[in-house]
Design a protein around this motif. Structure first.
Motif, short mmCIF file in Angstrom:
data_model
loop_
_atom_site.label_atom_id
_atom_site.label_comp_id
_atom_site.label_asym_id
_atom_site.label_seq_id
_atom_site.Cartn_x
_atom_site.Cartn_y
_atom_site.Cartn_z
N ASP A 8 -7.89 17.04 -12.22
CA ASP A 8 -8.64 16.33 -13.26
C ASP A 8 -7.70 15.38 -14.01
N ASN A 9 -7.23 14.34 -13.31
CA ASN A 9 -6.31 13.40 -13.97
C ASN A 9 -7.00 12.11 -14.43
N ARG A 10 -8.29 11.95 -14.09
CA ARG A 10 -9.12 10.85 -14.62
C ARG A 10 -8.45 9.48 -14.45
N HIS A 11 -7.95 9.23 -13.25
CA HIS A 11 -7.32 7.93 -12.99
C HIS A 11 -8.32 6.81 -13.23
N ARG A 12 -7.78 5.64 -13.55
CA ARG A 12 -8.61 4.53 -14.01
C ARG A 12 -8.34 3.26 -13.22
N ILE A 13 -9.34 2.40 -13.17
CA ILE A 13 -9.12 1.02 -12.73
C ILE A 13 -9.62 0.13 -13.86
N GLU A 14 -8.76 -0.83 -14.22
CA GLU A 14 -9.04 -1.72 -15.35
C GLU A 14 -9.61 -3.06 -14.87
N HIS A 15 -10.67 -3.49 -15.49
CA HIS A 15 -11.30 -4.81 -15.33
C HIS A 15 -12.36 -4.87 -14.21
N PRO B 158 0.81 -1.21 0.00
CA PRO B 158 0.00 0.00 0.00
C PRO B 158 0.85 1.27 0.00
N GLU B 159 1.93 1.27 0.78
CA GLU B 159 2.79 2.47 0.87
C GLU B 159 3.43 2.79 -0.49
N THR B 160 3.91 1.73 -1.16
CA THR B 160 4.56 1.94 -2.46
C THR B 160 3.58 2.48 -3.48
N PHE B 161 2.38 1.87 -3.53
CA PHE B 161 1.42 2.34 -4.53
C PHE B 161 0.92 3.75 -4.21
N ASP B 162 0.69 4.05 -2.92
CA ASP B 162 0.28 5.42 -2.55
C ASP B 162 1.30 6.44 -3.06
N ALA B 163 2.58 6.11 -2.92
CA ALA B 163 3.64 7.01 -3.36
C ALA B 163 3.63 7.18 -4.89
N ILE B 164 3.41 6.07 -5.62
CA ILE B 164 3.34 6.13 -7.09
C ILE B 164 2.15 6.98 -7.53
N THR C 6 0.52 9.25 -5.92
CA THR C 6 0.67 10.65 -5.51
C THR C 6 1.66 11.39 -6.42
N LYS C 7 2.80 10.75 -6.71
CA LYS C 7 3.80 11.41 -7.57
C LYS C 7 3.29 11.56 -9.01
N ALA C 8 2.70 10.48 -9.55
CA ALA C 8 2.19 10.55 -10.93
C ALA C 8 1.12 11.63 -11.04
N ASP C 9 0.23 11.66 -10.05
CA ASP C 9 -0.84 12.65 -10.03
C ASP C 9 -0.26 14.07 -10.01
N ALA C 10 0.79 14.27 -9.20
CA ALA C 10 1.43 15.59 -9.10
C ALA C 10 2.09 15.99 -10.42
N LEU C 11 2.57 14.97 -11.18
CA LEU C 11 3.19 15.23 -12.48
C LEU C 11 2.16 15.43 -13.60
N GLY C 12 0.87 15.32 -13.25
CA GLY C 12 -0.17 15.46 -14.27
C GLY C 12 -0.33 14.24 -15.14
N TYR D 170 -5.46 6.30 -4.85
CA TYR D 170 -5.98 7.50 -5.50
C TYR D 170 -6.47 8.52 -4.46
N GLU D 171 -7.02 8.00 -3.37
CA GLU D 171 -7.46 8.87 -2.28
C GLU D 171 -6.26 9.57 -1.63
N ALA D 172 -5.17 8.82 -1.46
CA ALA D 172 -3.94 9.40 -0.91
C ALA D 172 -3.43 10.53 -1.81
N ALA D 173 -3.54 10.34 -3.12
CA ALA D 173 -3.10 11.38 -4.07
C ALA D 173 -3.95 12.64 -3.93
N VAL D 174 -5.27 12.47 -3.75
CA VAL D 174 -6.15 13.63 -3.57
C VAL D 174 -5.79 14.38 -2.29
#
Length: 556
Positions: free
Chosen positions: A384-391, A339-345, A347-353, A373-377
């Motif tokens: 408005d980065n429209r993050h997705r979940i697949e499947h 969870p910690e690793t994905f939260d960091a990914i 958050t950083k990706a979101d900050a980079l747009g 995604y909640e951690a990124a918010v």
């Protein structure tokens, strides 16, 4: 803008997908844009002496299909491989493999795809011994439909150096037999990657999925081979009415191949390719993804999002589940990221747009992704980065409203529904567990909860045909009485394959609808799709003409 049309399309009902003007009689194109949409007489008045006229012959005219989740390189390669879809039992498998082997005497690794998990039988899993009994002397490997499991014969395992087994990292497994040797079943990319590398393509098509890395030392001959394979795959997609592809594996090598095709005018579909973030990569690697977004930023080719695998799949029990599996209570598997690793990914990706898109099939994987995604918010504020979940194959009811709350896209594939036109209901239904059937493949539930729902095929996991996917969305039969009806209407399904797909990739201002000034991406069907019975769509409707960027890319 020009006032004379290069192409006019008349004599067919036009479904524009534009809520402001949903229907029209004809369309005019000039260059790579839509000049006008209107009545037949309005459009005819824009014709000049050199205008090409296309008669739709009473069939539907609509925006080109946006294939919002697929794998173009493995899909393109699969056109040269043995298709095992629908093959059941040892003898039919033997006949198919021997016929394919005879036709491909020089291929160093014979490969099949779409081999059902129960291809030998529901009670007997496939092993290398079954494949050895068919083909003992040439390396052979076949993929499950989901491309998360493969089965190889002894010759392939030996040549790849994994017959004795090997540590292949978290979430991957070379299944071992009672004799202390690999039994032939290979789970996830690190396990089957060494075998894929034996093929004439050197396994380069798998690298974007398995490692996200570029192949080393590609010769001009290999580049030319890969380019030709991809060109054939793109043309094949165009033959199904596809004008846009959102690809779900990738590396810089694939982007360079696509750039080469783009510069020579041979790109028959628009395509976006992700930066594939793997669990062994450093957080700083996301800076490369941001650089790709700047480097590849045309309307035809973009490298502008990040792909992540959170778990595997239900059938091999590598999906990460809350409360275990229906046929294996207490067994939850594990996520590919902490969870910690994905939260960091996230958050950083979101900050980079950067948009993030996560493969999450099990209920626990979906929850962990939403948490990220909640951690990124929380860290960055709402963007408005429209993050997705697949499947989203099995979801806990508590997590359904979070999609709308967080603005997360539900990217779903109706053709994956077990018991539909592509895959059998058993044994997947048992793995889900009857008490959770109501929250499995829940497209309508997600849409009603306010999630943007986008459709795709996941080719080559399932056929690229949008019509098969649409039929499954319209005709789904529940596994038992009393379950919620998850079907879409025809218009909802078409919107999920066009306008919503464009919105998901931030291009709603210029594609996904037939609207003046928008990009000229159009498909003319062979039938009026609204007049076709839902259960006949996949067998009777085809593209007659596909137009991408104002160019005819397919003509029946």
């Amino acid at each position: 803008m020009a006032t004379t049309a290069d192409i006019i399309i008349t004599n067919g009902p036009v479904l524009t997908m534009d809520p402001a003007a949903p229907r029209a009689e004809a369309v005019a194109l000039a260059g790579n844009r839509i000049l006008a949409v209107g009545t037949r007489s309005e459009i005819e008045s824009l014709a000049g002496p050199k205008t090409q006229r296309i008669d739709a012959q009473g069939a539907t005219v609509m925006p080109g299909f946006n294939e919002a989740h697929m794998h173009i390189f493995p899909g393109s390669v699969s056109l040269r491989q043995l298709n095992l879809h629908g093959i059941q039992g040892f003898e039919p498998l033997k006949a198919a493999i021997l016929d394919y082997a005879a036709k491909n005497p020089d291929e160093p690794l014979l490969m099949g795809f779409s081999a059902d998990y129960s291809i030998i039988s529901l009670t007997e899993p496939c092993t290398r011994h079954h494949l050895d009994a068919i083909l003992p002397d040439r390396p052979f490997m076949m993929f499950a439909p989901d491309h998360h499991t493969a089965w190889a014969n002894t010759a392939a395992l030996e040549k790849a150096g994994i017959l004795q087994g090997k540590d292949v990292g978290i979430g991957n497994e070379i299944v071992m037999g009672p004799d202390g040797l690999a039994n032939g079943e290979l789970r996830e990319g690190n396990a089957f990657g060494p075998v894929s590398a034996l093929a004439s393509t050197g396994g380069r098509e798998e690298l974007g999925m398995v490692t996200g890395m570029d192949p080393e030392n590609v010769t001009p001959e290999q580049f030319a081979l890969d380019r030709a394979i991809l060109k054939a795959g793109l043309d094949y997609c165009a033959s199904w009415g596809v004008t846009s592809i959102q690809n779900f594996d990738g590396n810089h090598y694939q982007l360079r191949l696509m750039r080469d095709l783009e510069l020579s005018g041979e790109l028959s579909c628009r395509i976006r390719i992700p930066y594939h973030m793997k669990n062994f990569m450093a957080l700083e690697d996301l800076d490369k993804a941001a650089a790709w977004k700047k480097e590849f930023a045309t309307d035809m080719l973009r490298g502008d999002f990040v792909k992540v695998f959170m778990d595997g799949v239900l059938d091999s029990q590598t999906a990460y589940m809350l409360d275990g599996y229906g046929d294996r209570p207490g067994y939850t598997y594990e996520p590919l990221f902490t969870p910690e690793t994905f939260d960091a990914i996230a958050t950083k990706a979101d900050a980079l747009g950067l948009q993030v898109a996560v493969h999450a099939i099990g209920s626990a994987a979906i929850r962990q992704t939403l948490d990220g995604y909640e951690a990124a918010v929380k860290a960055n504020g709402k963007r408005d980065n429209r993050h997705r979940i697949e499947h989203i194959e099995i979801i806990h009811p508590d997590d359904i409203p979070r999609f709308a709350q967080l603005g997360v896209v539900a990217s779903m594939q109706p053709v994956h529904y077990p018991g539909g036109t592509c895959f059998p209901a058993e044994a997947t239904t048992a793995k889900i567990g009857e008490d959770r059937w109501g929250y499995a493949y829940a497209w309508r539930t997600m849409k009603e909860a306010g999630a943007p729902v986008v459709f795709a095929s996941d080719w080559p996991v399932s056929p690229v045909s949008p019509f098969q996917c649409i039929q499954d969305a319209l005709t789904r039969k529940p596994w038992k009485d009393g379950l919620k009806d998850q079907r879409f209407s025809l218009m909802e399904a078409l919107e999920a394959y066009t306008a919503i797909g464009a919105w998901v990739e931030f291009m709603e201002d210029r594609k996904g609808m037939l609207k003046p000034g928008y990009l000229a991406d159009v498909v003319i069907l062979t039938k009026d799709i609204e007049a076709v019975a839902p259960e006949e769509i996949m067998d009777t409707v085809r593209p007659a003409v596909t137009i991408c960027d104002g160019r005819i890319t397919f003509q029946a």
